[in-house]
Design an enzyme around this catalytic site. Structure first.
Site, PDB file in Angstrom:
ATOM      1  N   GLN B 259       0.871  -1.124  -0.056  1.00  0.00           N
ATOM      2  CA  GLN B 259      -0.105   0.115  -0.025  1.00  0.00           C
ATOM      3  C   GLN B 259       0.897   1.189   0.142  1.00  0.00           C
ATOM      4  OE1 GLN B 259      -3.302  -0.292  -0.551  1.00  0.00           O
ATOM      5  NE2 GLN B 259      -2.633  -2.381  -0.934  1.00  0.00           N
ATOM      6  N   HIS B 262       1.863   2.957  -3.358  1.00  0.00           N
ATOM      7  CA  HIS B 262       0.710   3.608  -3.976  1.00  0.00           C
ATOM      8  C   HIS B 262       1.044   5.109  -4.270  1.00  0.00           C
ATOM      9  CE1 HIS B 262      -1.933   0.929  -5.849  1.00  0.00           C
ATOM     10  NE2 HIS B 262      -2.072   0.370  -4.737  1.00  0.00           N
ATOM     11  N   GLU B 327      -9.546   0.316   4.598  1.00  0.00           N
ATOM     12  CA  GLU B 327     -10.129   0.057   3.361  1.00  0.00           C
ATOM     13  C   GLU B 327      -9.445  -1.641   2.989  1.00  0.00           C
ATOM     14  OE1 GLU B 327      -7.310   1.585   0.308  1.00  0.00           O
ATOM     15  OE2 GLU B 327      -9.052   1.063  -1.200  1.00  0.00           O
ATOM     16  N   HIS B 328      -8.250  -1.942   3.586  1.00  0.00           N
ATOM     17  CA  HIS B 328      -8.075  -3.193   3.533  1.00  0.00           C
ATOM     18  C   HIS B 328      -7.594  -3.861   4.782  1.00  0.00           C
ATOM     19  CE1 HIS B 328      -6.490  -1.353  -0.742  1.00  0.00           C
ATOM     20  NE2 HIS B 328      -7.402  -2.158  -1.083  1.00  0.00           N
ATOM     21  N   ASP B 361      -6.133  -7.029  -5.368  1.00  0.00           N
ATOM     22  CA  ASP B 361      -5.951  -5.859  -6.448  1.00  0.00           C
ATOM     23  C   ASP B 361      -6.148  -6.329  -7.685  1.00  0.00           C
ATOM     24  OD1 ASP B 361      -5.535  -3.740  -4.557  1.00  0.00           O
ATOM     25  OD2 ASP B 361      -3.447  -4.178  -4.532  1.00  0.00           O
ATOM     26  N   HIS B 420     -53.820  14.936  -0.461  1.00  0.00           N
ATOM     27  CA  HIS B 420     -53.300  13.381  -0.476  1.00  0.00           C
ATOM     28  C   HIS B 420     -54.498  12.742   0.045  1.00  0.00           C
ATOM     29  CE1 HIS B 420     -49.336  15.155  -0.854  1.00  0.00           C
ATOM     30  NE2 HIS B 420     -48.765  14.037  -0.689  1.00  0.00           N
TER      31      HIS B 420
END
Lengths: 433, 433
Positions: B259, B262, B327-328, B361, B420
């Site tokens: 990670q 990235h 996230e992961h 991934d 209504h």
């Protein structure tokens, strides 16, 4: 007079496109004001909430009185008539039964490579529900927002509702009680949204905020999005009725007016295969507008944004309906199921002449929080899923990694992400491939 | 050096809270620029696209060459090696198989009152996929966005990808081809998002836009939201590894670095029950950082946002993990299923030491577009549902209306929405109640 269109006329496409793109709402730009309010609540917490509530709602609070107590709720709801209580209870029960069917299923399987895959749904831990004050304070909206959250399994549901001049709304509080709302705070506006998103000394922050509100509330929801989840930003209400000539014009007129009476920016459209029926509905609307309590609002909406479209057949009606992508769609035709099968974009469909849209607003069971402004092309009404999220699951065995790991190594190399590839390579090396 | 925390230390809560609230990303404010670009594309269509593409990508286009033709795609993809093609095909097949299981079911039932209720799912008609150019142009992201759309049944899937200096990316085009993308345009930036949302002479508008991009793309997606649907605005990548002492420190180090490599703003956290193992991982990270190609990026991320947290037991690990809502999440422990059951907030879980995150991934099957920045508390990864919407259905019989109509009348009266109520009353009157 509303627009009258004939789908077979040469200028139809131009006029229909104009109807589709008509701008019905001019939101005031309150973004700077809202940004300042949010910053103030983040900085000063309860003190800011109390000051802003005194200013906007003319209510003097302390940290201890921000929350409406269980006793206050019990006392206020005693004022609700037995008939109203029974109606709310019936509505709550039906909404709960419908939404319980939306609970999604977890999944897990092992594939040919030996990988175990799946997903698991879990509820949002804490949700906040915004309820407007004053005229737009609808108990039905409390049910429609709170019940799906509780069905989803949300543990803590905090509601905010402004109480201008200190006046509590017994029906709103009863709806909150029946829905299982856990906390109620007498605050509103952008400051209430900020308190829910960021928390204060007294109010714990939530993870998701739903519920309708004015331009300040909408702008605040947009601003806190990302920090918390939000539901859609709803625009003015809409109804599209597709009707053949075999209907009571007065029923259809009332269905059109039941959206028009919400808001001068609401939009009511009739598509009919029978021009004479279209005229009869137009007359029936005018007649009802003579006496309707909200005739000023409904009349303005019908005049400015209403439309009657005649079509040669129901296939054309379906095609136009899909382009309109209406929030509410009534199918008052002989075979509504057949027509419904041709509808690809609509928030909610009401089938047959015995299903006025108002049933869906209160007691039908489906949610009345629905996509407006043609957003039914890409979004759905509020549901249990809005209060849940899905975690994906994957488990490899050594054999599975041997089977699919090399492809991951190749793609990681293609994307020049060396550590990605090495994390697979190191394991495959241990297996001696 | 990354932060090292001990969950049993007296200052832990303060330091952990600081870690949670660390601001990792400072998005440049490009909103005014983006607003101008969108307005320009809305006003001048293709001409604006062509001019902006010449300026930003140094490519001279005409309306006829905006689109990358099938022939060009076929020619470019011939450059892809057999190994890469096979890897992409295996990935596509596995992603398709996983997402096919996400197709939701329609429902219909008749309840005790005689009301027929249900819902129906339909695909979005047209979707747009943004693919970044240059270094961040990942073929795997094309698969992850395009395949769920096609599984959902999206009829028209249009992709945009900038081609700086005219260079096509063969792998990206092959991924588009394998995923069933229908149209590919060589445009990027805010102008491409505007073209997808509003259409030009050459590009038909879409209903939903997904895919990652830089600050300009993110700002443009925020701006067109409402006109079209968008996916989440993704932040920097994150991984949390929970590991006991019975792991290879180098494997875990590589998972953390996968990670970190990235983005300098990415975040990698290890939670371990074994302080000595934590130190071993720290050393292994440093060793790998000596040679990693992207060591500058990965090193900065690990130094600025990395963390190693020691905990007394796995229950504490789960509790902290739920607050991080990563996230992961890798669970490298003896019984990952048992620990997984305690996880309430995470984008994707990778169970056991044979499941490095990088598998997810590329080829695992689940989507790699996942909620970042703690938004797993309220949102999910990309799925087939993001390309579908649900229309609710309701049909009353006269008997059903008799059973539940009165409650609707009561609630309409409570909310002062006369039309209504009348729309129900008129029908009940016909039935003589």
């Amino acid at each position: 007079m509303p627009v009258t269109l004939d789908a077979t006329a040469p200028d139809f496409e131009t006029r229909f496109a104009a109807l589709l793109s008509a701008k019905r709402e001019d939101s005031p730009d309150v973004d700077d004001t809202v940004a300042a309010i949010i910053a103030d609540v983040r900085r000063r917490g309860d003190a800011a909430l109390i000051e802003l509530t005194a200013k906007f709602d003319r209510v003097t609070l302390t940290p201890a009185t921000l929350r409406i107590t269980t006793d206050e709720i019990a006392q206020a709801t005693r004022e609700v008539s037995a008939e109203e209580r029974a109606a709310l209870e019936q509505a709550a029960e039906r909404i709960r039964a419908y939404h319980a069917r939306q609970l999604p299923e977890d999944a897990q399987w092992t594939d040919a490579a030996g990988a175990t895959l799946g997903w698991r749904w879990t509820p949002v831990s804490a949700a906040g529900l915004y309820v407007p004050g004053g005229l737009a304070s609808y108990p039905s909206s409390v049910l429609m927002n709170a019940i799906p959250a509780k069905v989803a399994g949300v543990e803590r549901l905090a509601m905010v509702v402004p109480t201008p001049d200190g006046v509590l709304n017994p029906l709103v509080l009863l709806a909150a009680h029946l829905s299982g709302v856990d906390e109620v705070y007498r605050i509103g506006g952008a400051q209430a949204v900020a308190a829910l998103a960021y928390g204060t000394e007294t109010i714990q922050p939530v993870d998701k905020i739903t519920g309708p509100g004015n331009a300040f509330v909408a702008a605040a929801k947009r601003r806190v999005f990302g920090k918390v989840g939000i539901d859609m930003i709803a625009g003015p209400s809409e109804i599209l009725v597709i009707a053949d000539g075999d209907n009571d014009p007065d029923w259809i007129a009332l269905d059109l007016l039941s959206q028009a009476e919400h808001d001068e920016s609401a939009q009511s459209i009739l598509i009919t295969t029978d021009p004479a029926f279209g005229q009869a509905v137009s007359k029936a609307v005018d007649k009802r507008l003579e006496t309707l309590a909200r005739r000023a609002i409904a009349g303005a909406s019908w005049r400015d944004f209403g439309a009657i479209i005649t079509v040669p057949n129901l296939a054309t009606a379906a095609e136009l309906s899909n382009r309109i992508a209406s929030e509410h769609l009534e199918l008052c035709v002989a075979d509504p199921e057949a027509l419904s099968a041709q509808i690809t974009h609509a928030g909610a469909i009401f089938l047959g002449q015995w299903t006025p849209e108002a049933i869906g607003d209160y007691v039908g069971g489906p949610n009345h929080v629905l996509p407006t402004a043609r957003s039914a092309r890409f979004s759905s009404g509020l549901s249990v899923l809005d209060f849940m999220k899905r975690t994906t699951l994957a488990r490899m065995t050594p054999e599975a990694l041997r089977a699919i790991g090399p492809a991951a190594e190749t793609l990681a190399a293609s994307e020049s992400l060396e550590a990605h590839g090495l994390s697979v390579t190191a394991r495959l090396d241990k297996l001696n491939r």
